[in-house]
Every structure is written in structure tokens, then in C-alpha cells.
Design an enzyme around this catalytic site. Structure first.
Site, PDB file in Angstrom:
ATOM      1  N   GLY A  30      18.743 -25.863  16.086  1.00  9.57           N
ATOM      2  CA  GLY A  30      18.984 -27.296  16.119  1.00  9.57           C
ATOM      3  C   GLY A  30      18.369 -27.900  17.362  1.00  9.57           C
ATOM      4  N   HIS A  51      27.280 -30.068  17.310  1.00  9.30           N
ATOM      5  CA  HIS A  51      26.608 -29.775  18.587  1.00  9.30           C
ATOM      6  C   HIS A  51      25.483 -30.782  18.836  1.00  9.30           C
ATOM      7  CE1 HIS A  51      24.865 -26.751  21.547  1.00  9.30           C
ATOM      8  NE2 HIS A  51      23.844 -27.557  21.346  1.00  9.30           N
TER       9      HIS A  51
END
Length: 172
Positions: free
Chosen positions: A46, A136
Site C-alpha cells: 500500500g 493504514h
């Protein structure tokens, strides 16, 4: 496509909120392509735009774990609509805090609203690693780091380590 340099702790922009994207255009799509290339090269699962120095609400994710069958996802202006009361724990790391990992507890399931690269609104319900990764990366867009979810002692220790490393690098 090209890789971009990563912004590393203690860079102050990591603590700032990113601005919404007014409309998806070729510049947004080019940034998303660069972010995916940077994320894969790092390697990571990510990446938020702030981590490549762009203060805009854009994230890229691929939790496929399969080099042959990549599943890149791009989320423009993502927002969490709902979080489960059930929690899960994953060991998290961050490309902006290299080589540091810690267990973090977050909601196990979430629902997210976002815009895709065609400029269309979408919603997604996620669980497992995808839910953790989304939370996150969305945190990054709000100036929150995964170390903000661990004890103050551990957070202070890792922050001090990266401040020291940045000072040493500046002297070179």
C-alpha cells in the site's frame, strides 16, 4: 510510469492532512501509475500519495501476494463509512518507516466510499488484510502513522531512531 522517492520519517509532511482531489484527470491517473510502480519496487502492499511527496487524497493497494496475478487497486478520496466492533491484529510496517514492524489492532471489517480512476463513485466492504491496509493508508491521508496506534514508549523509541538517522544523513 516511473518510481518516485519515498518520504521517510521524520519528514513533517507525513503529519499533515492531504487535500481532496477535485476531479480525476490524466494527472491523477499518472500519479496513480507512478505510485503503483513505486509501491511494487519498494516492495510494499500500500502507498499513500503523501509518501511520494504529493499532498493529495490518493492511495494505491495490492494485497494479492502473487507476482503473476497482481491486483492493483486505486482509491481517490477514500473515506471510511463504517467500522466493525470486531477487532483484528496484524503486524504492520510502512514504506515511510523502513524496517520497523509492530502489531496493530484495528477494526476487522470496514466499508469505504471512494472515487475510481474513471471518476465514478464506488463503495467497498473489506475485511482481513485489505481492511487493515485501507485503514493504514487512509490514516496517512490524515497525517496519522501506524506507530500512533502503538504504545508511547515504542513510538518515541522509533521516532528518535529516525530523527537521529535523518540528522546523520544531513551531515553527509
Amino acid at each position: 510510469m516511473s518510481t518516485r522517492p519515498l518520504v521517510i520519517l521524520p519528514a513533517p509532511q507525513l503529519r499533515l492532512a492531504s487535500a481532496p482531489i477535485a476531479r480525476v484527470d490524466d494527472g491523477t491517473r499518472k500519479l496513480a501509475e507512478d505510485m503503483l510502480e513505486t509501491m511494487y519496487a519498494a516492495p510494499g502492499i500500500g502507498l499513500a500519495a503523501v509518501q511520494v511527496g504529493e499532498m493529495t487524497r490518493l492511495i494505491t493497494i495490492d494485497v494479492s501476494h502473487d507476482e503473476a496475478a497482481k491486483e492493483p487497486r486505486v482509491f481517490v478520496n477514500p473515506e471510511i463509512l463504517w467500522k466493525s466492533e470486531d477487532l483484528s491484529v496484524y503486524e504492520e510496517g510502512c514504506l515511510s518507516i523502513p524496517d520497523y514492524y509492530e502489531e496493530v489492532e484495528r477494526p476487522a471489517r470496514i466499508r469505504v466510499r471512494y472515487t475510481n480512476l474513471a471518476g465514478e463513485p464506488e463503495e467497498l466492504e473489506a475485511d482481513g488484510l485489505l481492511a487493515t491496509c485501507l485503514q493504514h493508508e487512509i490514516d496517512h491521508l490524515d497525517g496519522v502513522l501506524f506507530i500512533d496506534h502503538i504504545s508511547k514508549l515504542k513510538r518515541d523509541r522509533v521516532t528518535k531512531k529516525f530523527v537521529k538517522a535523518a540528522k546523520e544523513k544531513a551531515r553527509i
